[in-house]
Design a protein around this motif. Structure first.
Motif, mmCIF file in Angstrom:
data_model
loop_
_atom_site.group_PDB
_atom_site.id
_atom_site.type_symbol
_atom_site.label_atom_id
_atom_site.label_comp_id
_atom_site.label_asym_id
_atom_site.label_seq_id
_atom_site.Cartn_x
_atom_site.Cartn_y
_atom_site.Cartn_z
ATOM 1 N N ALA A 153 0.806 -1.214 0.000
ATOM 2 C CA ALA A 153 0.000 0.000 0.000
ATOM 3 C C ALA A 153 0.837 1.262 0.000
ATOM 4 N N PHE A 154 2.108 1.167 -0.332
ATOM 5 C CA PHE A 154 3.008 2.316 -0.228
ATOM 6 C C PHE A 154 2.490 3.516 -0.992
ATOM 7 N N SER A 155 1.874 3.298 -2.143
ATOM 8 C CA SER A 155 1.402 4.412 -2.967
ATOM 9 C C SER A 155 0.293 5.197 -2.277
ATOM 10 N N SER A 156 -0.312 4.643 -1.245
ATOM 11 C CA SER A 156 -1.390 5.315 -0.516
ATOM 12 C C SER A 156 -0.902 6.030 0.738
ATOM 13 N N TYR A 157 0.403 6.049 0.932
ATOM 14 C CA TYR A 157 0.970 6.637 2.130
ATOM 15 C C TYR A 157 1.518 8.035 1.872
ATOM 16 N N ALA A 158 1.224 8.943 2.784
ATOM 17 C CA ALA A 158 1.938 10.210 2.844
ATOM 18 C C ALA A 158 3.265 9.941 3.541
ATOM 19 N N MET A 159 4.326 10.586 3.073
ATOM 20 C CA MET A 159 5.655 10.312 3.602
ATOM 21 C C MET A 159 6.319 11.597 4.077
ATOM 22 N N ASN B 84 9.108 1.918 -4.562
ATOM 23 C CA ASN B 84 8.734 2.031 -3.150
ATOM 24 C C ASN B 84 9.793 2.782 -2.352
ATOM 25 N N THR B 85 10.200 3.927 -2.881
ATOM 26 C CA THR B 85 11.309 4.670 -2.272
ATOM 27 C C THR B 85 10.973 6.153 -2.158
#
Length: 126
Positions: A28-34, A77-78
């Motif tokens: 789900a990385f694309s759905s995360y704010a970083m 995913n970086t």
């Protein structure tokens, strides 16, 4: 669940550059704010930079604006923090953080992030 691992820290002279990477595991990385935060000895953890899930919003602390750039590569995913014109006051442990968020816009509060990396040391000598 997202696991975050930072790399790229080190020792650099003032005026130099470093590139920090944060590798994320989890589908789900694309759905995360970083975000990137830092903590110097004896000081509280502070906001450095953030990027939202859509990559349309980036935010920076005033102290790093114009010198640091945050970006993310969904395919890898970086999350990257490119740091230039480094100053001794940039010396700290740098942490990558993530939070599941569908909202547009940056998240800059430490308290809102759910997942944290172990940190990577950045030391800038004068």
């Amino acid at each position: 669940q997202v696991q975050l691992v930072e790399s790229g820290g080190g020792l650099v002279q003032a005026g130099g550059s470093l590139r920090l990477s944060c590798a994320a595991s989890g589908r789900a990385f694309s759905s995360y704010a970083m975000g990137w935060f830092r903590q110097a000895p004896g000081k509280e953890r502070e906001f450095v930079a953030a990027i939202d899930w859509s990559r349309t919003s980036t935010c920076y602390a005033d102290s790093v604006k114009g010198r640091f750039t945050i970006s993310r590569d969904i395919a890898k995913n970086t999350v990257i923090l490119q740091m230039s014109s480094l100053k001794p006051e940039d010396t700290a442990v740098y942490y990558c953080a993530g939070v599941l968020s569908s909202a547009r816009g940056c998240i800059m509060s430490v308290m809102e992030y759910q997942h944290w990396g172990q940190g990577t040391q950045v030391t800038v000598s004068s």
